[in-house]
Write a protein that holds these residues in place. Sequence first.
Motif, short mmCIF file in Angstrom:
data_model
loop_
_atom_site.label_atom_id
_atom_site.label_comp_id
_atom_site.label_asym_id
_atom_site.label_seq_id
_atom_site.Cartn_x
_atom_site.Cartn_y
_atom_site.Cartn_z
N SER A 1 1.45 -11.17 11.33
CA SER A 1 0.94 -10.77 10.04
C SER A 1 -0.28 -9.85 10.20
O SER A 1 -0.88 -9.19 9.47
N GLY A 2 -0.72 -9.61 11.67
CA GLY A 2 -1.60 -8.57 11.92
C GLY A 2 -1.05 -7.12 12.19
O GLY A 2 0.03 -6.77 12.06
N PRO A 3 -2.08 -6.20 12.54
CA PRO A 3 -1.46 -4.93 12.71
C PRO A 3 -0.83 -4.79 13.99
O PRO A 3 -0.79 -5.62 14.94
N ARG A 4 -0.04 -3.69 14.04
CA ARG A 4 0.97 -3.49 15.16
C ARG A 4 0.31 -2.06 15.79
O ARG A 4 0.05 -1.00 15.14
N THR A 5 0.71 -2.13 17.08
CA THR A 5 0.39 -0.97 17.92
C THR A 5 1.23 0.30 17.67
O THR A 5 2.34 0.06 17.15
N GLY A 6 0.70 1.53 17.21
CA GLY A 6 1.35 2.59 16.94
C GLY A 6 1.47 2.75 15.40
O GLY A 6 2.25 3.69 14.98
N HIS A 7 0.94 2.04 14.62
CA HIS A 7 0.93 2.08 13.20
C HIS A 7 -0.48 2.55 12.64
O HIS A 7 -1.52 2.23 13.59
N ALA A 8 -0.42 3.13 11.77
CA ALA A 8 -1.93 3.66 11.00
C ALA A 8 -2.01 2.69 9.78
O ALA A 8 -1.27 2.22 9.03
N TYR A 9 -3.30 2.30 9.90
CA TYR A 9 -3.71 1.38 8.61
C TYR A 9 -4.92 2.04 8.04
O TYR A 9 -5.81 2.86 8.39
N ARG A 10 -5.25 1.79 6.64
CA ARG A 10 -6.48 1.87 5.94
C ARG A 10 -7.05 0.32 5.37
O ARG A 10 -6.08 -0.44 4.90
N GLU A 11 -8.25 0.23 5.77
CA GLU A 11 -8.77 -1.14 5.35
C GLU A 11 -9.35 -1.02 3.74
O GLU A 11 -9.93 -0.15 3.39
N LEU A 12 -8.64 -1.83 3.09
CA LEU A 12 -8.91 -2.12 1.50
C LEU A 12 -10.32 -2.90 1.46
O LEU A 12 -10.74 -3.75 2.04
N VAL A 13 -11.20 -2.30 0.65
CA VAL A 13 -12.58 -2.53 0.50
C VAL A 13 -12.91 -3.01 -0.99
O VAL A 13 -12.63 -2.05 -1.79
N GLY A 14 -13.25 -4.07 -1.35
CA GLY A 14 -13.54 -4.56 -2.78
C GLY A 14 -12.42 -5.08 -3.40
O GLY A 14 -11.33 -5.17 -2.75
N GLY A 15 -12.47 -5.55 -4.64
CA GLY A 15 -11.37 -6.26 -5.32
C GLY A 15 -10.78 -7.41 -4.62
O GLY A 15 -11.28 -7.74 -3.92
N LEU B 1 -7.97 -7.48 -2.91
CA LEU B 1 -7.23 -7.47 -1.68
C LEU B 1 -8.40 -7.05 -0.59
O LEU B 1 -8.05 -6.51 0.44
N ASP B 2 -9.62 -7.09 -0.82
CA ASP B 2 -10.83 -6.92 0.24
C ASP B 2 -10.52 -7.36 1.53
O ASP B 2 -10.05 -8.64 1.74
N GLY B 3 -10.41 -6.51 2.45
CA GLY B 3 -10.49 -6.76 3.92
C GLY B 3 -8.82 -6.83 4.51
O GLY B 3 -8.83 -7.02 5.56
N LEU B 4 -8.08 -6.67 3.62
CA LEU B 4 -6.56 -6.68 4.12
C LEU B 4 -6.59 -5.00 4.76
O LEU B 4 -7.19 -4.15 4.35
N LEU B 5 -5.63 -4.84 5.36
CA LEU B 5 -4.98 -3.69 6.02
C LEU B 5 -3.80 -3.32 5.28
O LEU B 5 -2.88 -3.92 5.12
N LEU B 6 -3.74 -2.09 4.88
CA LEU B 6 -2.46 -1.19 4.39
C LEU B 6 -1.89 -0.29 5.22
O LEU B 6 -2.44 0.68 5.70
N ASP B 7 -0.69 -0.64 5.60
CA ASP B 7 0.08 0.16 6.74
C ASP B 7 0.58 1.36 6.15
O ASP B 7 1.38 1.36 5.05
N VAL B 8 0.15 2.44 6.52
CA VAL B 8 0.23 3.90 5.95
C VAL B 8 0.97 4.89 6.99
O VAL B 8 0.93 6.04 6.84
N THR B 9 1.60 4.03 7.61
CA THR B 9 2.21 5.02 8.98
C THR B 9 3.08 5.86 8.57
O THR B 9 3.17 7.08 8.93
N GLU B 10 3.88 5.77 7.51
CA GLU B 10 5.07 6.83 7.19
C GLU B 10 4.54 7.71 5.94
O GLU B 10 5.52 8.37 5.31
N TRP B 11 3.29 7.30 5.48
CA TRP B 11 2.76 8.16 4.30
C TRP B 11 2.58 9.66 4.64
O TRP B 11 2.07 9.88 5.71
N ASN B 12 2.91 10.45 3.89
CA ASN B 12 2.73 11.88 3.88
C ASN B 12 0.98 12.22 3.33
O ASN B 12 0.50 11.40 2.78
N THR B 13 0.74 13.38 3.38
CA THR B 13 -0.79 13.65 3.04
C THR B 13 -1.14 13.56 1.63
O THR B 13 -1.98 13.11 1.32
N GLY B 14 0.03 13.93 0.97
CA GLY B 14 -0.14 13.67 -0.61
C GLY B 14 -0.45 12.22 -1.02
O GLY B 14 -1.10 11.73 -1.79
#
Length: 89
Positions: A19-33, A35-48
Amino acid sequence: MDKLIRRRVYGADHDEPGSGPRTGHAYRELVGGPLDGLLLDVTEWNTGQLAAGAALPTEIGAFRPGGRSTYGPRRAGDGAYWDWRGDIR
């Protein structure tokens, strides 16, 4: 990365193996609210998509089941963090 290894990724059960982060993936840490403290996997997200943020389904927000919590990039600061913007239906 040592700090991230102990963190949980959004969408994974807390007791689920891997359930933790995986090597080679990109994450954003969620702050507040709710879901505070969870990591969001954004590996395949584009700039927009990264600029827009996300409305993430959650049962622990203001609107309970069926609700979403919105998070977006921190305006002046580290791009690794997404701040809570509120809950929506």
